[in-house]
Motif scaffolding. Structure first.
Motif, PDB file in Angstrom:
ATOM      1  N   THR A  71       2.388   7.162   8.506  1.00  0.00           N
ATOM      2  CA  THR A  71       1.247   7.472   9.370  1.00  0.00           C
ATOM      3  C   THR A  71       1.532   7.068  10.809  1.00  0.00           C
TER       4      THR A  71
ATOM      5  N   ARG B  14      -6.033   8.371   8.988  1.00  0.00           N
ATOM      6  CA  ARG B  14      -6.640   7.592   7.912  1.00  0.00           C
ATOM      7  C   ARG B  14      -5.764   6.383   7.622  1.00  0.00           C
ATOM      8  N   THR B  15      -6.395   5.248   7.376  1.00  0.00           N
ATOM      9  CA  THR B  15      -5.645   4.062   6.986  1.00  0.00           C
ATOM     10  C   THR B  15      -6.446   3.308   5.933  1.00  0.00           C
ATOM     11  N   ARG B  16      -5.761   2.499   5.164  1.00  0.00           N
ATOM     12  CA  ARG B  16      -6.460   1.731   4.137  1.00  0.00           C
ATOM     13  C   ARG B  16      -7.092   0.467   4.700  1.00  0.00           C
TER      14      ARG B  16
ATOM     15  N   ASP C 184       1.535   4.906  -3.618  1.00  0.00           N
ATOM     16  CA  ASP C 184       1.169   6.323  -3.675  1.00  0.00           C
ATOM     17  C   ASP C 184       1.893   7.156  -2.623  1.00  0.00           C
TER      18      ASP C 184
ATOM     19  N   GLY D 227       0.799  -1.220   0.000  1.00  0.00           N
ATOM     20  CA  GLY D 227       0.000   0.000   0.000  1.00  0.00           C
ATOM     21  C   GLY D 227       0.829   1.266   0.000  1.00  0.00           C
ATOM     22  N   GLU D 228       2.055   1.205  -0.541  1.00  0.00           N
ATOM     23  CA  GLU D 228       2.963   2.349  -0.505  1.00  0.00           C
ATOM     24  C   GLU D 228       3.260   2.907  -1.889  1.00  0.00           C
TER      25      GLU D 228
ATOM     26  N   SER E 296      -1.327   8.249   2.451  1.00  0.00           N
ATOM     27  CA  SER E 296      -1.535   6.839   2.105  1.00  0.00           C
ATOM     28  C   SER E 296      -0.346   5.957   2.453  1.00  0.00           C
ATOM     29  N   ASP E 297       0.633   6.497   3.176  1.00  0.00           N
ATOM     30  CA  ASP E 297       1.816   5.730   3.562  1.00  0.00           C
ATOM     31  C   ASP E 297       1.605   5.209   4.983  1.00  0.00           C
TER      32      ASP E 297
ATOM     33  N   GLU F  88     -10.361   2.955   5.253  1.00  0.00           N
ATOM     34  CA  GLU F  88     -11.106   3.194   4.022  1.00  0.00           C
ATOM     35  C   GLU F  88     -11.975   2.004   3.644  1.00  0.00           C
TER      36      GLU F  88
END
Length: 483
Positions: A375, A394-396, A28, A25-26, A370-371, A415
């Motif tokens: 975060t 925020r987290t994915r 972006d 998830g990195e 988005s990192d 998310e």
């Protein structure tokens, strides 16, 4: 030979790095975007590298004139590819799609790739270069995404076969007889590429942590290096001993890469305890942030100015609440400041940046990046600087909630489940379920850290209310459509 060895070491593995960054998830994240840009540029550089190999081997007549002729041929090939990509291929694929046959579309895509590769080979280049250009032809069409979806199973199979054949080329006896040479070569290649690749982001103003993470991501030897090595070996540029030395080093760098991508942030964190990266590679500093005449108090710090950050800034501006924006993309900062936003360039994982933003006086910190690694670090540093600040992160993924909560986040918004909540809320509303019942279910799911949707304890059922009335025959999570 030295130039060819430089070519071999310079290229990195697009397939391994992009998949690794996507899985983590990195892709972006700032270092993910930097690594992706470097990988794309390297892939484009393969074209001239392949074309100058005959000149390096002395097989092209005319010396400098022959080299210029080869480069001119490369320009013509690229122009031909662009013409095909914008004229012939889209029209042909459009006609084929009218048949509504997926099989015919797949065959057409394979045929385009084959003909492009054969045409490039007929022009004097290699089939490997032609295959690369074929990908450019298809991707430039309007049907590139559908072609990618159809070819995805083949991609995974062919990549697997490619690495199997590369592994078969490695002589195990060489590794057994020269372990120090192989391991030393891996350390030299990956260490050197990490430092050299970090120079560019550092000069662009990125922090030392981001620059080193980007360098670490592209520190391995890539797939096209094997193609170049084979061509160079065939042209007599690469001796057999050097070729056998190159193969195990390249394969080992690829094997190590997934572990480095996963453990890279931890390595950089330990390095920062030993070496002051913030002083060696301080990155850009915004003068406005450092020289504010009237420091803000009771304000909101927005870390990240993507879609979430922009929407939050608009909401805060509508109620005239003070806020500051910190972002690692210099272009995004310039665009935001042009619109009148209080945006500043900086790495909010660093203590001095948060201090300059007045985190000790801030009311709230919203982490909208988005990192996941950045975060966690941002939450930990901010909580240490201001124990009373309210932190929303925020987290994915929902699995990040416990760790971010432990580090000091007051609210963690994943998310994946917020999307699912919005979906089921709208579905229930369409069935005329009372809004109060929907809100009650949503609140209970959020309060339980989404355990109901995760299917954890309770067999996937939302937690019940503290007490149930005996007169209610239905579970607490049951909802009835309103009449």
């Amino acid at each position: 030979m030295a130039v060819l060895v430089g070519f071999l070491v310079a290229l990195s593995s697009t397939a391994i790095v992009l998949k690794g960054l996507a899985d983590l998830g990195e892709i972006d994240a700032p270092h993910g975007r930097l690594a992706t840009g470097v990988l794309v540029f390297q892939d484009l550089c393969v074209v001239p590298m392949m074309l100058v190999l005959p000149s390096l081997a002395g097989q092209s007549a005319g010396g400098a004139a022959g080299l210029l002729l080869a480069l001119g041929k490369a320009v013509l090939v690229v122009i031909g590819v662009l013409v095909l990509a914008r004229t012939v291929v889209p029209r042909a694929l459009a006609e084929i799609l009218k048949t509504r046959s997926r099989e015919l579309f797949l065959i057409a895509v394979i045929l385009v790739g084959t003909l492009t590769a054969l045409g490039t080979a007929a022009a004097g280049a290699s089939l490997a270069l032609g295959a690369f250009l074929a990908g450019l032809v298809i991707s430039e069409s309007d049907y590139g995404h559908q072609a990618m979806a159809e070819l995805l199973p083949f991609r995974d199979v062919f990549i697997s076969l490619f690495f199997v054949t590369v592994g078969m080329l490695v002589q195990v006896d060489f590794l057994r007889e020269h372990p120090v040479l192989a391991l030393g070569g891996v350390a030299l290649v990956m260490g050197g590429k990490t430092l050299l690749a970090a120079v560019g982001p550092a000069l662009m103003g990125y922090s030392g942590r981001v620059a080193l993470l980007a360098g670490l991501s592209v520190s391995q030897i890539g797939e096209f290096s094997f193609v170049l090595a084979r061509e160079g070996r065939g042209a007599g540029l690469l001796a057999e001993g050097l070729y056998q030395t190159f193969l195990p080093i390249a394969v080992l760098t690829m094997l190590v890469t997934p572990f480095l991508l996963q453990g890279g942030p931890g390595i950089i964190d330990r390095l920062e305890r030993l070496v002051p990266l913030g002083r060696l590679l301080p990155g850009l500093r915004s003068e406005a942030m450092a020289t504010a005449d009237q420091p803000l108090t009771d304000h909101v710090i927005i870390a990240g100015y993507g879609l979430n950050g922009r929407n939050l800034a608009a909401a805060l501006r509508s109620i005239q609440a003070p806020y500051l924006i910190v972002e690692l993309n210099a272009q995004t900062v310039q665009q935001a400041r042009a619109r009148g936003e209080p945006a500043f360039y900086g790495d909010a994982t660093r203590e001095e940046i948060l201090r300059a933003l007045g985190v000790e006086r801030a009311r709230m910190l919203v982490v909208a990046i988005s990192d996941p690694t950045a975060t966690r670090r941002m939450v930990r540093v901010a909580r240490g600087l201001n124990p009373g600040i309210y932190i929303i992160a925020r987290t994915r993924y929902v699995v990040e909630i416990p760790e971010l909560t432990r580090l000091g986040a007051d609210v963690v918004i994943p998310e994946e489940f917020e999307t699912s909540i919005e979906i089921f809320a709208r579905v229930l509303a369409h069935y005329n379920v009372p809004r109060s019942d929907i809100d009650d279910l949503v609140d209970r799911i959020r309060a339980s850290h989404y355990e109901a949707l995760r299917g954890g304890d309770g067999a996937g059922r939302p937690p019940s209310r503290p007490s149930r009335e005996k007169s209610s025959p239905r579970p607490a999570c049951a909802l009835r459509p309103a009449r």
